[in-house]
Design a protein around this motif. Structure first.
Motif, PDB file in Angstrom:
ATOM      1  N   ASP A 147       0.813  -1.222   0.000  1.00  0.00           N
ATOM      2  CA  ASP A 147       0.000   0.000   0.000  1.00  0.00           C
ATOM      3  C   ASP A 147       0.849   1.276   0.000  1.00  0.00           C
ATOM      4  O   ASP A 147       0.337   2.364   0.243  1.00  0.00           O
ATOM      5  CB  ASP A 147      -0.953   0.004   1.193  1.00  0.00           C
ATOM      6  CG  ASP A 147      -0.220  -0.053   2.520  1.00  0.00           C
ATOM      7  OD1 ASP A 147       0.991  -0.348   2.527  1.00  0.00           O
ATOM      8  OD2 ASP A 147      -0.854   0.193   3.562  1.00  0.00           O
ATOM      9  N   ILE A 148       2.146   1.165  -0.285  1.00  0.00           N
ATOM     10  CA  ILE A 148       3.049   2.314  -0.320  1.00  0.00           C
ATOM     11  C   ILE A 148       3.823   2.320  -1.632  1.00  0.00           C
ATOM     12  O   ILE A 148       4.401   1.315  -2.027  1.00  0.00           O
ATOM     13  CB  ILE A 148       4.052   2.286   0.848  1.00  0.00           C
ATOM     14  CG1 ILE A 148       3.325   2.295   2.184  1.00  0.00           C
ATOM     15  CG2 ILE A 148       5.017   3.466   0.759  1.00  0.00           C
ATOM     16  CD1 ILE A 148       4.243   2.111   3.378  1.00  0.00           C
ATOM     17  N   GLY A 149       3.822   3.466  -2.302  1.00  0.00           N
ATOM     18  CA  GLY A 149       4.610   3.640  -3.520  1.00  0.00           C
ATOM     19  C   GLY A 149       5.587   4.782  -3.335  1.00  0.00           C
ATOM     20  O   GLY A 149       5.342   5.699  -2.553  1.00  0.00           O
ATOM     21  N   SER A 150       6.716   4.723  -4.032  1.00  0.00           N
ATOM     22  CA  SER A 150       7.689   5.802  -3.907  1.00  0.00           C
ATOM     23  C   SER A 150       8.411   6.013  -5.232  1.00  0.00           C
ATOM     24  O   SER A 150       8.404   5.153  -6.113  1.00  0.00           O
ATOM     25  CB  SER A 150       8.692   5.509  -2.793  1.00  0.00           C
ATOM     26  OG  SER A 150       9.430   4.346  -3.081  1.00  0.00           O
ATOM     27  N   ILE A 151       9.024   7.187  -5.359  1.00  0.00           N
ATOM     28  CA  ILE A 151       9.777   7.534  -6.552  1.00  0.00           C
ATOM     29  C   ILE A 151      11.031   8.279  -6.106  1.00  0.00           C
ATOM     30  O   ILE A 151      10.975   9.111  -5.192  1.00  0.00           O
ATOM     31  CB  ILE A 151       8.931   8.370  -7.539  1.00  0.00           C
ATOM     32  CG1 ILE A 151       9.694   8.604  -8.834  1.00  0.00           C
ATOM     33  CG2 ILE A 151       8.477   9.664  -6.923  1.00  0.00           C
ATOM     34  CD1 ILE A 151       8.838   9.191  -9.947  1.00  0.00           C
ATOM     35  N   LEU A 152      12.153   7.956  -6.720  1.00  0.00           N
ATOM     36  CA  LEU A 152      13.417   8.629  -6.488  1.00  0.00           C
ATOM     37  C   LEU A 152      13.689   9.504  -7.703  1.00  0.00           C
ATOM     38  O   LEU A 152      13.760   9.003  -8.820  1.00  0.00           O
ATOM     39  CB  LEU A 152      14.552   7.620  -6.287  1.00  0.00           C
ATOM     40  CG  LEU A 152      15.941   8.194  -6.091  1.00  0.00           C
ATOM     41  CD1 LEU A 152      16.029   8.936  -4.766  1.00  0.00           C
ATOM     42  CD2 LEU A 152      16.978   7.090  -6.138  1.00  0.00           C
TER      43      LEU A 152
END
Length: 104
Positions: free
Chosen positions: A42-47
């Motif tokens: 349930d967690i998304g991230s972008i660098l």
């Protein structure tokens, strides 16, 4: 030994599960690249990496189906990188990101 090998092979599909991530980018000629991650169910991230010589102000909109979009604003200095994450209340099936960057 054979039983251990069978158990490890049976658990292999559990470790390879991930959801698809689609990124729509509007970089306005900046030297920006990105790497999107499926941090948790349930967690998304972008660098966001800034390889240019100009500081950038970026806005990331995280979309997960019927839930309301999560907007994150980050400033990425020249030659550095920043991370943005969003947590949703439901499990992510497909994560859609809109990345927009403008010079600072």
């Amino acid at each position: 030994m054979r039983k251990i090998g069978c158990v490890l092979l049976a658990l292999l599909p559990l470790t390879a599960w991930a959801y698809p991530i689609e990124v729509e980018k509007h970089l306005n000629g900046l030297g920006i690249d990105y790497k999107a991650f499926d941090t948790d169910a349930d967690i998304g991230s972008i660098l966001v990496n800034n390889h240019g010589k100009t500081d950038a102000r970026c806005t990331v909109v995280f979309r997960n189906g019927p839930e309301s979009p999560r907007t994150r604003k980050i400033e990425v200095p020249a030659g550095q990188s920043r991370n943005a994450t969003a947590k949703f209340t439901r499990s992510i099936i497909t994560l859609r990101l809109d990345l927009t960057c403008v010079p600072k």
